[in-house]
Design a protein around this motif. Structure first.
Motif, short mmCIF file in Angstrom:
data_model
loop_
_atom_site.label_atom_id
_atom_site.label_comp_id
_atom_site.label_asym_id
_atom_site.label_seq_id
_atom_site.Cartn_x
_atom_site.Cartn_y
_atom_site.Cartn_z
N ILE A 123 8.03 -4.48 2.09
CA ILE A 123 8.16 -4.03 0.71
C ILE A 123 7.06 -3.00 0.45
O ILE A 123 6.02 -3.03 1.10
CB ILE A 123 8.02 -5.20 -0.31
N PRO A 124 7.32 -2.04 -0.45
CA PRO A 124 6.26 -1.06 -0.73
C PRO A 124 5.06 -1.75 -1.37
O PRO A 124 5.22 -2.78 -2.04
CB PRO A 124 6.90 -0.09 -1.74
N SER A 125 3.89 -1.21 -1.19
CA SER A 125 2.71 -1.76 -1.87
C SER A 125 2.96 -1.70 -3.37
O SER A 125 3.44 -0.69 -3.88
CB SER A 125 1.48 -0.92 -1.55
N PRO A 126 2.68 -2.79 -4.08
CA PRO A 126 2.94 -2.78 -5.53
C PRO A 126 2.03 -1.80 -6.27
O PRO A 126 0.89 -1.57 -5.85
CB PRO A 126 2.63 -4.22 -5.96
N THR A 127 2.56 -1.23 -7.33
CA THR A 127 1.74 -0.32 -8.12
C THR A 127 0.88 -1.12 -9.09
O THR A 127 1.23 -2.23 -9.48
CB THR A 127 2.61 0.65 -8.95
N GLN A 128 -0.25 -0.56 -9.43
CA GLN A 128 -1.13 -1.14 -10.44
C GLN A 128 -1.57 0.01 -11.33
O GLN A 128 -1.60 1.17 -10.90
CB GLN A 128 -2.37 -1.74 -9.75
N ILE A 129 -1.98 -0.31 -12.56
CA ILE A 129 -2.36 0.77 -13.47
C ILE A 129 -3.56 1.56 -12.94
O ILE A 129 -4.40 1.01 -12.23
CB ILE A 129 -2.71 0.23 -14.88
N VAL A 169 -14.25 -0.04 4.82
CA VAL A 169 -12.82 -0.32 4.62
C VAL A 169 -12.05 0.49 5.65
O VAL A 169 -12.23 1.70 5.78
CB VAL A 169 -12.36 0.03 3.19
N PHE A 170 -11.25 -0.23 6.44
CA PHE A 170 -10.38 0.40 7.43
C PHE A 170 -8.96 0.26 6.89
O PHE A 170 -8.45 -0.85 6.76
CB PHE A 170 -10.47 -0.31 8.78
N GLY A 171 -8.36 1.39 6.57
CA GLY A 171 -7.03 1.34 5.99
C GLY A 171 -6.00 2.01 6.87
O GLY A 171 -6.33 2.71 7.85
N ARG A 172 -4.74 1.77 6.53
CA ARG A 172 -3.64 2.48 7.20
C ARG A 172 -2.58 2.80 6.15
O ARG A 172 -2.30 1.98 5.28
CB ARG A 172 -3.01 1.61 8.28
N ILE A 198 -1.39 0.16 3.41
CA ILE A 198 -0.70 0.70 2.24
C ILE A 198 0.70 1.14 2.68
O ILE A 198 0.83 1.90 3.65
CB ILE A 198 -1.49 1.91 1.70
N TYR A 199 1.72 0.64 2.00
CA TYR A 199 3.11 0.96 2.37
C TYR A 199 3.73 1.87 1.32
O TYR A 199 3.84 1.47 0.15
CB TYR A 199 3.91 -0.33 2.53
N HIS A 244 -9.86 1.31 -6.76
CA HIS A 244 -8.63 1.99 -7.18
C HIS A 244 -8.21 3.00 -6.11
O HIS A 244 -9.06 3.69 -5.53
CB HIS A 244 -8.88 2.77 -8.48
N PHE A 245 -6.90 3.10 -5.93
CA PHE A 245 -6.34 4.05 -4.96
C PHE A 245 -5.20 4.85 -5.58
O PHE A 245 -4.40 4.29 -6.34
CB PHE A 245 -5.72 3.30 -3.77
N LYS A 246 -5.14 6.12 -5.19
CA LYS A 246 -3.96 6.94 -5.47
C LYS A 246 -3.62 7.58 -4.13
O LYS A 246 -4.45 8.28 -3.56
CB LYS A 246 -4.33 8.00 -6.51
N VAL A 247 -2.44 7.30 -3.63
CA VAL A 247 -2.09 7.78 -2.29
C VAL A 247 -0.83 8.63 -2.39
O VAL A 247 0.19 8.20 -2.96
CB VAL A 247 -1.85 6.59 -1.33
#
Ligand SMILES: [Fe+2]
Length: 207
Positions: free
Chosen positions: A26-32, A66-69, A202-203, A146-149
């Motif tokens: 499932i896509p990563s859920p959005t948050q405000i 933080v190691f992200g993908r 992050i999906y 917070h993230f914006k991708v």
């Protein structure tokens, strides 16, 4: 077992296998986005938020990595996505004119970073564990980043990353309104080490 029941059982097993074959994330859920997206320009938005370029002084707080993908819903890496992230300092204060929290600003904390994902969708940054901060008189937000991708051909994702083992997570409206599966996607996995490491996938959904 009657033929009908046997058929029903086969059919349900069949659909299970079919689901397995097509299983996708499932896509990563959005948050405000929240009210504290950085409004100032700063020359240094690199992967190391613990200090400004050229400075010998470090931000206060517990240093973490933080190691992200960034991945698509089939789990394939997304290269060259723009990962824009911002957070409160160790005391729970944002460098933002609308943040009226009394906690002190930290002149050495970069607070904002924009990094691209690499060939394997990977990104990495070094920062400090953000502090919890009050919302109104009764609520405390748990530590979060917070993230914006964004990436062409994918829906832009605005979300927040949380930390495991934080009691405040259980009382946070923004996190608790999500399903368990969605919460699991937004709570990073901790790997113990000299510098604690958090892993976060992050999906993104294709347009
Ligand atoms: Fe926040």
């Amino acid at each position: 077992m009657s033929n009908r029941r046997r058929f029903m059982k086969m059919a349900s097993l069949g659909s299970l296998f079919a689901f397995g074959a097509k299983a996708q994330q499932i896509p990563s859920p959005t948050q405000i986005e929240g009210p504290f997206y950085p409004t100032y320009e700063q020359k240094d938005k690199d992967f190391d938020l613990t200090k400004f370029k050229g400075s010998q002084q470090s931000a206060k707080g517990t240093i973490i990595e933080v190691f992200g993908r960034v991945l698509d819903l089939q789990g394939k890496p997304i290269e060259n996505a723009t990962v824009d992230l911002w957070q409160a300092n160790a005391a729970g204060r944002y460098r933002h004119p609308h943040d009226d929290n009394n906690a002190p600003l930290d002149p050495n904390f970069q607070g904002w970073s924009i990094v691209p994902s690499g060939k394997k969708g990977e990104f990495k940054f070094k920062t400090i564990l953000p502090g919890a901060y009050p919302i109104g008189k009764k609520r405390l937000r748990p530590p979060h980043i917070h993230f914006k991708v964004s990436k062409k051909d994918y829906h832009e994702l605005t979300t927040q990353m949380y930390f495991p083992g934080q009691d405040l997570n259980k009382k946070d409206n923004l996190l608790q309104r999500l399903s368990k599966k969605e919460q699991d996607l937004l709570i990073a996995k901790k790997i113990e080490g000299k510098i604690p490491r958090y892993e976060f996938s992050i999906y993104l959904k294709e347009v």
